[in-house]
Design a protein around this motif. Structure first.
Motif, PDB file in Angstrom:
ATOM      1  N   ARG A   1      -3.828  86.760 109.361  1.00  0.00           N
ATOM      2  CA  ARG A   1      -4.613  86.085 110.289  1.00  0.00           C
ATOM      3  C   ARG A   1      -4.554  86.873 111.605  1.00  0.00           C
ATOM      4  O   ARG A   1      -5.569  87.014 112.306  1.00  0.00           O
ATOM      5  N   TYR A   2      -3.462  87.744 111.692  1.00  0.00           N
ATOM      6  CA  TYR A   2      -3.566  88.737 113.013  1.00  0.00           C
ATOM      7  C   TYR A   2      -2.663  89.787 112.597  1.00  0.00           C
ATOM      8  O   TYR A   2      -1.691  89.853 111.691  1.00  0.00           O
TER       9      TYR A   2
ATOM     10  N   ASP B   1       2.596  79.515 111.453  1.00  0.00           N
ATOM     11  CA  ASP B   1       2.430  80.792 111.954  1.00  0.00           C
ATOM     12  C   ASP B   1       3.548  81.420 112.329  1.00  0.00           C
ATOM     13  O   ASP B   1       4.396  80.808 113.039  1.00  0.00           O
TER      14      ASP B   1
ATOM     15  N   ASP C   1      -1.292  85.002 106.233  1.00  0.00           N
ATOM     16  CA  ASP C   1      -1.903  83.904 105.630  1.00  0.00           C
ATOM     17  C   ASP C   1      -1.220  83.619 104.467  1.00  0.00           C
ATOM     18  O   ASP C   1      -0.271  83.141 104.197  1.00  0.00           O
TER      19      ASP C   1
ATOM     20  N   PHE D   1      -7.248  83.728 116.732  1.00  0.00           N
ATOM     21  CA  PHE D   1      -6.479  85.150 116.569  1.00  0.00           C
ATOM     22  C   PHE D   1      -7.584  86.050 117.171  1.00  0.00           C
ATOM     23  O   PHE D   1      -6.848  87.091 117.501  1.00  0.00           O
TER      24      PHE D   1
ATOM     25  N   GLY E   1      -7.839  90.227 114.867  1.00  0.00           N
ATOM     26  CA  GLY E   1      -7.600  88.909 114.889  1.00  0.00           C
ATOM     27  C   GLY E   1      -8.765  88.600 113.702  1.00  0.00           C
ATOM     28  O   GLY E   1      -9.844  88.960 113.824  1.00  0.00           O
ATOM     29  N   ARG E   2      -8.179  87.637 112.712  1.00  0.00           N
ATOM     30  CA  ARG E   2      -9.441  87.241 111.916  1.00  0.00           C
ATOM     31  C   ARG E   2     -10.463  86.329 112.619  1.00  0.00           C
ATOM     32  O   ARG E   2     -10.471  85.689 113.493  1.00  0.00           O
TER      33      ARG E   2
ATOM     34  N   ASN F   1      -5.396  90.127 104.107  1.00  0.00           N
ATOM     35  CA  ASN F   1      -6.257  89.312 104.911  1.00  0.00           C
ATOM     36  C   ASN F   1      -5.625  88.569 105.818  1.00  0.00           C
ATOM     37  O   ASN F   1      -5.524  87.150 105.731  1.00  0.00           O
TER      38      ASN F   1
ATOM     39  N   THR G   1     -11.363  82.561 114.368  1.00  0.00           N
ATOM     40  CA  THR G   1     -10.206  81.797 114.654  1.00  0.00           C
ATOM     41  C   THR G   1      -9.569  82.077 116.045  1.00  0.00           C
ATOM     42  O   THR G   1     -10.023  82.934 116.587  1.00  0.00           O
TER      43      THR G   1
ATOM     44  N   TYR H   1       2.491  91.389 111.892  1.00  0.00           N
ATOM     45  CA  TYR H   1       1.207  90.768 111.596  1.00  0.00           C
ATOM     46  C   TYR H   1       1.765  89.284 111.150  1.00  0.00           C
ATOM     47  O   TYR H   1       2.880  88.861 111.224  1.00  0.00           O
TER      48      TYR H   1
END
Length: 160
Positions: free
Chosen positions: A117-118, A44, A76, A146, A140-141, A115, A144, A73
């Motif tokens: 993670r955040y 991350d 991923d 996030f 946030g995805r 797409n 998760t 962001y």
């Protein structure tokens, strides 16, 4: 993007970086966005863009609106290529939408592209009529950690 060959980037769909024949799109076009593979998907980390020359048009008056757009962001598998992001943001130049819509459109297009993670997008618009508007949105995805991060950052956005 040190350590990546031109052929590797082209195989990932990156065609604008290093292209001397860049053409600017003057109407909103999310199709100009390009992404490449994240070389560190197991970690991350933040990627932040500060875009101080954003312009769009007021949908009611047609007058230009100026802003700095901040995009942060946690990637991923895919990351946005910065030259394509510049051209994408430039495509708002003749686009008529309210400030709040612009930042949400930008966020939605980047979610569709990468797409992540955040992600969060914040616009600080130059005052017009004595009022500045600084919209902020984040995501946030789902399912998760996030999601909780997005809620916390949104609820604590203006705490000083």
């Amino acid at each position: 993007m040190a350590g990546r060959s031109n052929d590797e980037l082209k195989s990932q769909g990156v065609s604008l970086l290093g292209n001397q024949g860049t053409s600017y799109v003057y109407e909103y076009d999310p199709g100009v966005l390009e992404a490449f593979d994240n070389k560190h998907p197991n970690r991350d980390y933040w990627v932040t863009f500060n875009c101080p020359e954003f312009t769009s048009l007021c949908p009611m008056t047609g007058q230009p609106d100026f802003a700095t757009i901040y995009i942060s962001y946690i990637p991923d598998q895919r990351m946005v290529e910065s030259k394509s992001l510049k051209l994408y943001l430039f495509s708002f130049r003749n686009h008529g939408d309210f400030h709040e819509d612009c930042v949400n459109i930008i966020m939605n297009d980047l979610i569709a592209l990468m797409n992540p993670r955040y992600i969060e997008v914040w616009g600080t618009f130059t005052p017009r009529g004595g009022i500045s508007i600084d919209p902020y949105c984040n995501w946030g995805r789902p399912d998760t950690k996030f999601v909780a991060m997005a809620e916390h950052r949104l609820l604590n956005r203006n705490l000083k």
